[in-house]
Design an enzyme around this catalytic site. Sequence first.
Site, PDB file in Angstrom:
ATOM      1  N   GLU A 172       0.815  -1.215   0.000  1.00 42.51           N
ATOM      2  CA  GLU A 172       0.000   0.000   0.000  1.00 42.51           C
ATOM      3  C   GLU A 172       0.852   1.270   0.000  1.00 42.51           C
ATOM      4  O   GLU A 172       0.351   2.363   0.267  1.00 42.51           O
ATOM      5  CB  GLU A 172      -0.926   0.022   1.218  1.00 42.51           C
ATOM      6  CG  GLU A 172      -1.954  -1.098   1.262  1.00 42.51           C
ATOM      7  CD  GLU A 172      -3.039  -0.977   0.197  1.00 42.51           C
ATOM      8  OE1 GLU A 172      -2.891  -0.156  -0.727  1.00 42.51           O
ATOM      9  OE2 GLU A 172      -4.031  -1.718   0.309  1.00 42.51           O
ATOM     10  N   HIS A 211      -3.280   2.789   8.388  1.00 44.79           N
ATOM     11  CA  HIS A 211      -4.288   2.057   7.604  1.00 44.79           C
ATOM     12  C   HIS A 211      -4.637   0.778   8.342  1.00 44.79           C
ATOM     13  O   HIS A 211      -3.757  -0.038   8.624  1.00 44.79           O
ATOM     14  CB  HIS A 211      -3.756   1.746   6.214  1.00 44.79           C
ATOM     15  CG  HIS A 211      -4.546   0.707   5.478  1.00 44.79           C
ATOM     16  ND1 HIS A 211      -5.927   0.697   5.442  1.00 44.79           N
ATOM     17  CD2 HIS A 211      -4.144  -0.383   4.752  1.00 44.79           C
ATOM     18  CE1 HIS A 211      -6.334  -0.342   4.725  1.00 44.79           C
ATOM     19  NE2 HIS A 211      -5.272  -1.017   4.304  1.00 44.79           N
ATOM     20  N   HIS A 245      -7.597  -2.609   9.105  1.00 43.86           N
ATOM     21  CA  HIS A 245      -8.705  -3.444   8.630  1.00 43.86           C
ATOM     22  C   HIS A 245      -9.690  -3.634   9.782  1.00 43.86           C
ATOM     23  O   HIS A 245     -10.204  -4.731   9.988  1.00 43.86           O
ATOM     24  CB  HIS A 245      -8.191  -4.788   8.124  1.00 43.86           C
ATOM     25  CG  HIS A 245      -7.468  -4.717   6.821  1.00 43.86           C
ATOM     26  ND1 HIS A 245      -7.051  -5.840   6.137  1.00 43.86           N
ATOM     27  CD2 HIS A 245      -7.081  -3.658   6.054  1.00 43.86           C
ATOM     28  CE1 HIS A 245      -6.435  -5.473   5.017  1.00 43.86           C
ATOM     29  NE2 HIS A 245      -6.443  -4.156   4.950  1.00 43.86           N
ATOM     30  N   TYR A 271     -20.677  12.620  18.094  1.00 47.57           N
ATOM     31  CA  TYR A 271     -19.884  13.788  17.704  1.00 47.57           C
ATOM     32  C   TYR A 271     -18.389  13.499  17.574  1.00 47.57           C
ATOM     33  O   TYR A 271     -17.639  14.315  17.025  1.00 47.57           O
ATOM     34  CB  TYR A 271     -20.102  14.940  18.689  1.00 47.57           C
ATOM     35  CG  TYR A 271     -19.602  14.681  20.095  1.00 47.57           C
ATOM     36  CD1 TYR A 271     -18.260  14.822  20.425  1.00 47.57           C
ATOM     37  CD2 TYR A 271     -20.474  14.314  21.107  1.00 47.57           C
ATOM     38  CE1 TYR A 271     -17.804  14.600  21.700  1.00 47.57           C
ATOM     39  CE2 TYR A 271     -20.036  14.079  22.397  1.00 47.57           C
ATOM     40  CZ  TYR A 271     -18.689  14.223  22.690  1.00 47.57           C
ATOM     41  OH  TYR A 271     -18.250  13.995  23.963  1.00 47.57           O
ATOM     42  N   HIS A 274     -12.878  -2.770   2.602  1.00 46.37           N
ATOM     43  CA  HIS A 274     -11.431  -2.854   2.811  1.00 46.37           C
ATOM     44  C   HIS A 274     -11.011  -2.473   4.229  1.00 46.37           C
ATOM     45  O   HIS A 274     -10.458  -3.291   4.942  1.00 46.37           O
ATOM     46  CB  HIS A 274     -10.722  -1.964   1.786  1.00 46.37           C
ATOM     47  CG  HIS A 274      -9.232  -2.097   1.772  1.00 46.37           C
ATOM     48  ND1 HIS A 274      -8.470  -1.822   0.659  1.00 46.37           N
ATOM     49  CD2 HIS A 274      -8.343  -2.453   2.728  1.00 46.37           C
ATOM     50  CE1 HIS A 274      -7.198  -2.017   0.921  1.00 46.37           C
ATOM     51  NE2 HIS A 274      -7.085  -2.402   2.189  1.00 46.37           N
ATOM     52  N   TYR A 276      -9.622  22.421  21.726  1.00 49.63           N
ATOM     53  CA  TYR A 276      -9.745  21.386  22.746  1.00 49.63           C
ATOM     54  C   TYR A 276      -8.389  21.056  23.350  1.00 49.63           C
ATOM     55  O   TYR A 276      -7.364  21.077  22.668  1.00 49.63           O
ATOM     56  CB  TYR A 276     -10.350  20.116  22.140  1.00 49.63           C
ATOM     57  CG  TYR A 276     -10.536  18.984  23.108  1.00 49.63           C
ATOM     58  CD1 TYR A 276     -11.573  18.985  24.033  1.00 49.63           C
ATOM     59  CD2 TYR A 276      -9.649  17.899  23.109  1.00 49.63           C
ATOM     60  CE1 TYR A 276     -11.748  17.946  24.924  1.00 49.63           C
ATOM     61  CE2 TYR A 276      -9.829  16.849  23.999  1.00 49.63           C
ATOM     62  CZ  TYR A 276     -10.867  16.885  24.897  1.00 49.63           C
ATOM     63  OH  TYR A 276     -11.040  15.853  25.780  1.00 49.63           O
TER      64      TYR A 276
END
Length: 216
Positions: free
Chosen positions: A74, A98, A100, A119, A160, A213
């Site tokens: 990837e 990334h 799964h 939220y 994916h 925040y």
Amino acid sequence: MILETERAAVCAYARRMAGDGLVVGTSGNVSVRAGDLVAVTPTGVAYSAMTPADIPVVDLGGQVVDGSLKPTSELPMHLSVYWDARDPDGEPVTAVVHTHAPHATAVSTLVREVPPVHYVLATIGPSVRVARYATYGTPDLAAAVLEALDGRRGCLMANHGTLTYGDGLEAAYHRAQQLEWACRVWLLAQSAGRPALLPPSEIADVVDRLRGYGQD
């Protein structure tokens, strides 16, 4: 060994992904950018056995400049984020995660946008899109993810998984966790009835609030 700190961080967060149930086996990948170089998980290596020396370092063109192992399949997606993704608040994009993650992946098969059930999705942006499906490791997938990321810090990838980015792995990983949690909440609520969803105006308000925040 160049990027020693970054390689150690990639190892630590890859193992954390597996421990937190966001990946299974060698799926998913992690990267950190430092200047014009990127430390990224290798392809097909068990996270439990991975060491910093196993982490390839590539340039922004994808050429390996240090390390003996091949980078993740990837890599085109990671590099496209570093080249072209733009943080909504102008923060640097220095880490990509990334996963799964199972609940988020399930949601990616059901909707084109994550339903605003909480939220916390505002940590990603005004909405969380689902990138159109494309075969893993391809430039087409990288393009689909960039489309979904426009104005956002993360997205689902149809059938994916998920992708999130941030200024540092802590930020990128936190967003991956929050995205998976929100998807789990929606699936649980939907299994019991018809969830009440937050209006876009509320999510937009929380996006603004999150800019201030935390501790100064």
